[in-house]
Design a protein around this motif. Structure first.
Motif, PDB file in Angstrom:
ATOM      1  N   SER A  42       0.837  -1.191   0.000  1.00 55.93           N
ATOM      2  CA  SER A  42       0.000   0.000   0.000  1.00 55.93           C
ATOM      3  C   SER A  42       0.876   1.247   0.000  1.00 55.93           C
ATOM      4  O   SER A  42       2.090   1.175   0.218  1.00 55.93           O
ATOM      5  CB  SER A  42      -0.890   0.011   1.250  1.00 55.93           C
ATOM      6  N   GLU A  44       1.016   3.504   2.238  1.00 56.89           N
ATOM      7  CA  GLU A  44       1.614   3.633   3.568  1.00 56.89           C
ATOM      8  C   GLU A  44       2.789   2.679   3.766  1.00 56.89           C
ATOM      9  O   GLU A  44       3.798   3.049   4.371  1.00 56.89           O
ATOM     10  CB  GLU A  44       0.553   3.395   4.655  1.00 56.89           C
ATOM     11  N   GLN A  45       2.671   1.461   3.254  1.00 53.53           N
ATOM     12  CA  GLN A  45       3.765   0.495   3.380  1.00 53.53           C
ATOM     13  C   GLN A  45       4.980   0.929   2.575  1.00 53.53           C
ATOM     14  O   GLN A  45       6.115   0.817   3.049  1.00 53.53           O
ATOM     15  CB  GLN A  45       3.293  -0.895   2.919  1.00 53.53           C
ATOM     16  N   ALA A  47       5.739   4.040   1.735  1.00 53.24           N
ATOM     17  CA  ALA A  47       6.286   5.219   2.415  1.00 53.24           C
ATOM     18  C   ALA A  47       7.114   4.812   3.628  1.00 53.24           C
ATOM     19  O   ALA A  47       8.192   5.367   3.870  1.00 53.24           O
ATOM     20  CB  ALA A  47       5.144   6.157   2.830  1.00 53.24           C
ATOM     21  N   ALA A  48       6.641   3.834   4.373  1.00 47.92           N
ATOM     22  CA  ALA A  48       7.372   3.375   5.556  1.00 47.92           C
ATOM     23  C   ALA A  48       8.733   2.797   5.183  1.00 47.92           C
ATOM     24  O   ALA A  48       9.710   2.965   5.923  1.00 47.92           O
ATOM     25  CB  ALA A  48       6.541   2.337   6.313  1.00 47.92           C
ATOM     26  N   LYS A  53       6.539   9.816   6.386  1.00 47.44           N
ATOM     27  CA  LYS A  53       5.148   9.875   6.835  1.00 47.44           C
ATOM     28  C   LYS A  53       4.370  10.592   5.735  1.00 47.44           C
ATOM     29  O   LYS A  53       4.533  11.798   5.528  1.00 47.44           O
ATOM     30  CB  LYS A  53       5.032  10.632   8.153  1.00 47.44           C
ATOM     31  N   PRO A  54       3.534   9.861   4.977  1.00 49.28           N
ATOM     32  CA  PRO A  54       2.876  10.462   3.809  1.00 49.28           C
ATOM     33  C   PRO A  54       1.834  11.502   4.188  1.00 49.28           C
ATOM     34  O   PRO A  54       1.049  11.313   5.094  1.00 49.28           O
ATOM     35  CB  PRO A  54       2.227   9.264   3.112  1.00 49.28           C
ATOM     36  N   MET A  56      -1.272  12.771   2.755  1.00 52.25           N
ATOM     37  CA  MET A  56      -2.232  12.362   1.731  1.00 52.25           C
ATOM     38  C   MET A  56      -2.850  13.560   1.012  1.00 52.25           C
ATOM     39  O   MET A  56      -3.270  14.524   1.649  1.00 52.25           O
ATOM     40  CB  MET A  56      -3.351  11.511   2.343  1.00 52.25           C
ATOM     41  N   ASP A  59      -7.217  10.369  -2.118  1.00 55.36           N
ATOM     42  CA  ASP A  59      -7.497   9.030  -1.604  1.00 55.36           C
ATOM     43  C   ASP A  59      -8.768   8.521  -2.283  1.00 55.36           C
ATOM     44  O   ASP A  59      -9.858   8.578  -1.731  1.00 55.36           O
ATOM     45  CB  ASP A  59      -7.662   9.072  -0.085  1.00 55.36           C
ATOM     46  N   ARG A  64      -4.260   6.748  -5.272  1.00 53.71           N
ATOM     47  CA  ARG A  64      -3.942   7.367  -3.982  1.00 53.71           C
ATOM     48  C   ARG A  64      -2.638   8.131  -4.169  1.00 53.71           C
ATOM     49  O   ARG A  64      -1.710   7.622  -4.794  1.00 53.71           O
ATOM     50  CB  ARG A  64      -3.807   6.315  -2.899  1.00 53.71           C
ATOM     51  N   ALA A  66       0.253  10.947  -2.235  1.00 51.68           N
ATOM     52  CA  ALA A  66       0.726  11.635  -1.034  1.00 51.68           C
ATOM     53  C   ALA A  66       2.042  12.325  -1.325  1.00 51.68           C
ATOM     54  O   ALA A  66       2.806  11.905  -2.201  1.00 51.68           O
ATOM     55  CB  ALA A  66       0.903  10.645   0.111  1.00 51.68           C
ATOM     56  N   CYS A  68       5.706  13.170   0.124  1.00 50.19           N
ATOM     57  CA  CYS A  68       6.650  12.626   1.091  1.00 50.19           C
ATOM     58  C   CYS A  68       7.900  13.491   1.138  1.00 50.19           C
ATOM     59  O   CYS A  68       8.337  14.016   0.109  1.00 50.19           O
ATOM     60  CB  CYS A  68       7.064  11.207   0.697  1.00 50.19           C
TER      61      CYS A  68
END
Length: 150
Positions: A42, A44-45, A47-48, A53-54, A56, A59, A64, A66, A68
Protein backbone atom coordinates in the motif's frame (compact mmCIF):
# COMPACT_ATOMS: atom_id res chain seq x y z
CA UNK A 1 7.94 -25.75 -22.08
CA UNK A 2 5.27 -23.15 -21.41
CA UNK A 3 6.72 -19.71 -20.71
CA UNK A 4 4.93 -17.84 -17.96
CA UNK A 5 5.24 -14.11 -17.33
CA UNK A 6 7.74 -14.60 -14.41
CA UNK A 7 9.79 -16.98 -16.56
CA UNK A 8 9.90 -14.47 -19.40
CA UNK A 9 10.88 -11.69 -16.97
CA UNK A 10 13.72 -13.80 -15.57
CA UNK A 11 14.87 -14.66 -19.08
CA UNK A 12 14.85 -10.98 -20.06
CA UNK A 13 16.90 -10.09 -16.97
CA UNK A 14 19.52 -12.74 -17.72
CA UNK A 15 19.67 -11.63 -21.35
CA UNK A 16 20.13 -7.99 -20.33
CA UNK A 17 22.97 -8.89 -17.97
CA UNK A 18 24.64 -10.98 -20.66
CA UNK A 19 24.36 -8.21 -23.25
CA UNK A 20 25.71 -5.68 -20.74
CA UNK A 21 28.84 -7.77 -20.37
CA UNK A 22 28.25 -8.78 -16.78
CA UNK A 23 30.14 -12.04 -16.91
CA UNK A 24 31.76 -12.29 -13.49
CA UNK A 25 29.96 -13.57 -10.43
CA UNK A 26 30.97 -10.53 -8.37
CA UNK A 27 29.58 -8.19 -11.03
CA UNK A 28 26.23 -10.00 -11.00
CA UNK A 29 26.04 -9.82 -7.21
CA UNK A 30 26.88 -6.09 -7.24
CA UNK A 31 24.20 -5.44 -9.87
CA UNK A 32 21.64 -7.41 -7.85
CA UNK A 33 22.56 -5.54 -4.66
CA UNK A 34 22.34 -2.15 -6.38
CA UNK A 35 18.66 -2.39 -7.38
CA UNK A 36 16.36 -4.57 -5.31
CA UNK A 37 13.27 -6.28 -6.68
CA UNK A 38 10.51 -3.67 -6.95
CA UNK A 39 8.66 -3.23 -3.67
CA UNK A 40 4.95 -3.93 -3.35
CA UNK A 41 2.32 -2.82 -0.90
CA UNK A 42 0.00 0.00 0.00
CA UNK A 43 1.00 3.64 -0.18
CA UNK A 44 1.61 3.63 3.57
CA UNK A 45 3.77 0.49 3.38
CA UNK A 46 5.88 1.92 0.55
CA UNK A 47 6.29 5.22 2.42
CA UNK A 48 7.37 3.37 5.56
CA UNK A 49 10.09 1.56 3.59
CA UNK A 50 11.72 4.92 2.78
CA UNK A 51 11.06 6.38 6.25
CA UNK A 52 8.39 8.87 5.17
CA UNK A 53 5.15 9.87 6.83
CA UNK A 54 2.88 10.46 3.81
CA UNK A 55 0.85 13.66 3.58
CA UNK A 56 -2.23 12.36 1.73
CA UNK A 57 -3.47 14.51 -1.16
CA UNK A 58 -5.80 12.12 -3.01
CA UNK A 59 -7.50 9.03 -1.60
CA UNK A 60 -9.73 7.57 -4.32
CA UNK A 61 -10.47 3.99 -5.36
CA UNK A 62 -8.39 4.18 -8.54
CA UNK A 63 -5.54 6.42 -7.29
CA UNK A 64 -3.94 7.37 -3.98
CA UNK A 65 -1.40 10.19 -3.84
CA UNK A 66 0.73 11.64 -1.03
CA UNK A 67 3.60 14.06 -0.64
CA UNK A 68 6.65 12.63 1.09
CA UNK A 69 9.74 14.30 2.49
CA UNK A 70 12.88 12.46 3.52
CA UNK A 71 16.47 13.46 4.13
CA UNK A 72 17.05 12.71 0.44
CA UNK A 73 14.41 15.09 -0.87
CA UNK A 74 10.73 15.68 -1.51
CA UNK A 75 8.68 13.45 -3.80
CA UNK A 76 5.14 12.41 -4.64
CA UNK A 77 4.15 8.81 -4.05
CA UNK A 78 1.21 7.36 -5.95
CA UNK A 79 -0.47 3.96 -5.93
CA UNK A 80 -2.93 2.70 -8.54
CA UNK A 81 -5.75 0.16 -8.55
CA UNK A 82 -4.79 -1.15 -12.01
CA UNK A 83 -1.72 -1.44 -14.22
CA UNK A 84 -3.63 0.27 -17.02
CA UNK A 85 -4.54 3.23 -14.81
CA UNK A 86 -0.89 3.57 -13.83
CA UNK A 87 0.34 3.51 -17.44
CA UNK A 88 -2.28 6.03 -18.57
CA UNK A 89 -1.32 8.37 -15.72
CA UNK A 90 2.43 8.24 -16.39
CA UNK A 91 2.02 8.59 -20.15
CA UNK A 92 0.18 11.87 -19.57
CA UNK A 93 2.43 13.05 -16.74
CA UNK A 94 5.69 12.62 -18.66
CA UNK A 95 4.72 15.55 -20.91
CA UNK A 96 5.33 17.79 -17.90
CA UNK A 97 8.89 16.62 -17.26
CA UNK A 98 10.07 15.09 -13.99
CA UNK A 99 11.77 11.91 -12.89
CA UNK A 100 9.69 8.80 -12.25
CA UNK A 101 10.48 5.66 -10.30
CA UNK A 102 8.00 3.05 -11.47
CA UNK A 103 7.05 -0.15 -9.68
CA UNK A 104 4.06 -2.47 -9.93
CA UNK A 105 1.02 -0.23 -9.40
CA UNK A 106 3.07 2.55 -7.80
CA UNK A 107 5.12 5.56 -8.89
CA UNK A 108 7.41 7.95 -7.02
CA UNK A 109 7.85 11.34 -8.72
CA UNK A 110 10.83 13.51 -7.91
CA UNK A 111 12.00 16.89 -9.15
CA UNK A 112 15.60 15.76 -8.98
CA UNK A 113 17.29 12.70 -10.41
CA UNK A 114 19.17 12.21 -7.12
CA UNK A 115 15.93 11.77 -5.17
CA UNK A 116 14.61 9.08 -7.51
CA UNK A 117 18.01 7.32 -7.65
CA UNK A 118 18.15 7.18 -3.85
CA UNK A 119 14.57 5.86 -3.57
CA UNK A 120 15.39 3.16 -6.11
CA UNK A 121 18.02 1.69 -3.75
CA UNK A 122 15.21 0.87 -1.31
CA UNK A 123 12.10 0.47 -3.45
CA UNK A 124 13.59 -0.98 -6.64
CA UNK A 125 11.64 -0.23 -9.79
CA UNK A 126 12.52 1.34 -13.13
CA UNK A 127 13.42 4.96 -13.77
CA UNK A 128 11.53 6.80 -16.50
CA UNK A 129 12.19 10.39 -17.51
CA UNK A 130 9.66 13.02 -18.49
CA UNK A 131 10.03 15.30 -21.50
CA UNK A 132 12.86 17.83 -21.16
CA UNK A 133 11.39 21.11 -22.38
CA UNK A 134 14.58 23.09 -21.78
CA UNK A 135 15.82 22.12 -25.27
CA UNK A 136 12.97 24.18 -26.71
CA UNK A 137 13.83 27.36 -24.83
CA UNK A 138 15.30 30.12 -26.94
CA UNK A 139 14.21 28.40 -30.15
CA UNK A 140 11.76 30.00 -32.58
CA UNK A 141 10.53 32.44 -29.95
CA UNK A 142 13.84 34.27 -29.72
CA UNK A 143 14.40 37.38 -31.74
CA UNK A 144 16.90 37.11 -34.54
CA UNK A 145 19.45 39.86 -35.05
CA UNK A 146 18.60 42.40 -37.69
CA UNK A 147 20.91 44.66 -39.63
CA UNK A 148 20.08 48.28 -40.17
CA UNK A 149 21.62 50.75 -42.55
CA UNK A 150 22.76 54.13 -41.31
Amino acid sequence: MKLTRPTLAALAAVTALTLAGCGGGDDKKAAADAVPVAATGSLEQLAAKVDCKPNMQTDADELRQAICKTADGKFILLTFATDRGQREWINGAKDYGGHYLVGRKWIAVGDETKTVDTLRKTLGGDIEEGTDHSVHEGGSGSASPTHSSH
